[in-house]
Design a protein around this motif. Structure first.
Motif, short mmCIF file in Angstrom:
data_model
loop_
_atom_site.label_atom_id
_atom_site.label_comp_id
_atom_site.label_asym_id
_atom_site.label_seq_id
_atom_site.Cartn_x
_atom_site.Cartn_y
_atom_site.Cartn_z
N SER A 124 8.69 99.93 40.63
CA SER A 124 9.51 98.73 40.50
C SER A 124 10.44 98.63 41.70
O SER A 124 9.99 98.53 42.81
CB SER A 124 10.26 98.76 39.17
N ASN A 125 11.76 98.67 41.48
CA ASN A 125 12.72 98.57 42.57
C ASN A 125 13.37 99.91 42.90
O ASN A 125 14.50 99.95 43.39
CB ASN A 125 13.80 97.54 42.24
N TYR A 126 12.68 100.99 42.63
CA TYR A 126 13.22 102.33 42.86
C TYR A 126 12.19 103.21 43.54
O TYR A 126 11.00 102.95 43.47
CB TYR A 126 13.67 102.97 41.54
N ILE A 128 22.55 106.18 32.52
CA ILE A 128 22.42 107.63 32.50
C ILE A 128 22.82 108.23 33.85
O ILE A 128 23.47 109.26 33.91
CB ILE A 128 20.98 108.05 32.16
N CYS A 129 22.42 107.58 34.93
CA CYS A 129 22.61 108.10 36.29
C CYS A 129 23.60 107.23 37.05
O CYS A 129 23.23 106.19 37.59
CB CYS A 129 21.29 108.12 37.03
N ALA A 130 24.84 107.65 37.10
CA ALA A 130 25.86 106.89 37.82
C ALA A 130 25.54 106.89 39.31
O ALA A 130 24.95 107.83 39.83
CB ALA A 130 27.24 107.50 37.58
N PRO A 131 25.94 105.81 40.02
CA PRO A 131 25.75 105.80 41.47
C PRO A 131 26.51 106.96 42.12
O PRO A 131 27.49 107.45 41.58
CB PRO A 131 26.34 104.46 41.90
N LEU A 132 26.05 107.35 43.28
CA LEU A 132 26.69 108.41 44.05
C LEU A 132 27.36 107.81 45.28
O LEU A 132 26.82 106.88 45.88
CB LEU A 132 25.67 109.45 44.50
N PRO A 158 14.70 102.17 50.53
CA PRO A 158 13.61 103.13 50.68
C PRO A 158 12.30 102.54 50.17
O PRO A 158 12.32 101.59 49.38
CB PRO A 158 14.04 104.32 49.82
N PRO A 159 11.17 103.06 50.62
CA PRO A 159 9.89 102.57 50.10
C PRO A 159 9.83 102.80 48.59
O PRO A 159 10.04 103.90 48.11
CB PRO A 159 8.85 103.44 50.81
N GLY A 207 17.66 103.91 44.27
CA GLY A 207 17.60 102.50 44.64
C GLY A 207 18.04 102.36 46.09
O GLY A 207 17.79 103.22 46.92
N ASP A 208 18.76 101.27 46.39
CA ASP A 208 19.23 101.02 47.75
C ASP A 208 20.32 102.01 48.15
O ASP A 208 21.07 102.51 47.31
CB ASP A 208 19.82 99.61 47.85
#
Length: 119
Positions: free
Chosen positions: A94-96, A45-49, A89-90, A69-70
């Motif tokens: 989960s991993n986000y 749904i959310c492509a990387p920027l 980022p903190p 994410g990272d």
């Protein structure tokens, strides 16, 4: 529903339709250009920027309603050209991270690398 409530609802939507809670503020404190690849949750749904930022510049990137994410940073010009750094980022889920992030990217000339720290 009466017209007063309807107009109030429209006014509220108009005022807040561009407000997104997950902004990324990036400050480039290096002597060259950097490229920032911002991972976001739900790649379906959310492509990387991807954003480019010149030396001494600052930018706010709106990630919409997608958690982050990272942040993968690469120095593309100047000293330490080609150096990379991954800022994690903190995490809040989960991993986000589901909140805004602000970082400053700097050169580490002694180590011939770059780094990013929260501001």
């Amino acid at each position: 529903m009466n017209i007063k409530n309807y107009l109030l609802g429209l006014a509220t939507l108009a005022a807040f339709h561009n407000v997104h809670p997950y902004n990324v503020r990036i400050v480039n404190a290096t002597d060259g250009n950097i490229r920032i690849f911002i991972e976001r949750a739900r790649p379906d749904i959310c492509a990387p920027l991807v954003t480019l930022l010149g030396p001494g510049r600052e930018r706010n990137v709106d990630s919409g309603a997608c958690c982050l994410g990272d942040l993968k940073i690469k120095k593309t010009t100047g000293s330490n050209m080609g150096a990379t750094f991954t800022y994690q980022p903190p995490f809040t889920n989960s991993n986000y991270t589901c909140k805004g992030v602000a970082i400053r990217v700097t050169d580490d000339l002694a180590g011939k690398k770059i780094k990013a720290v929260a501001i």
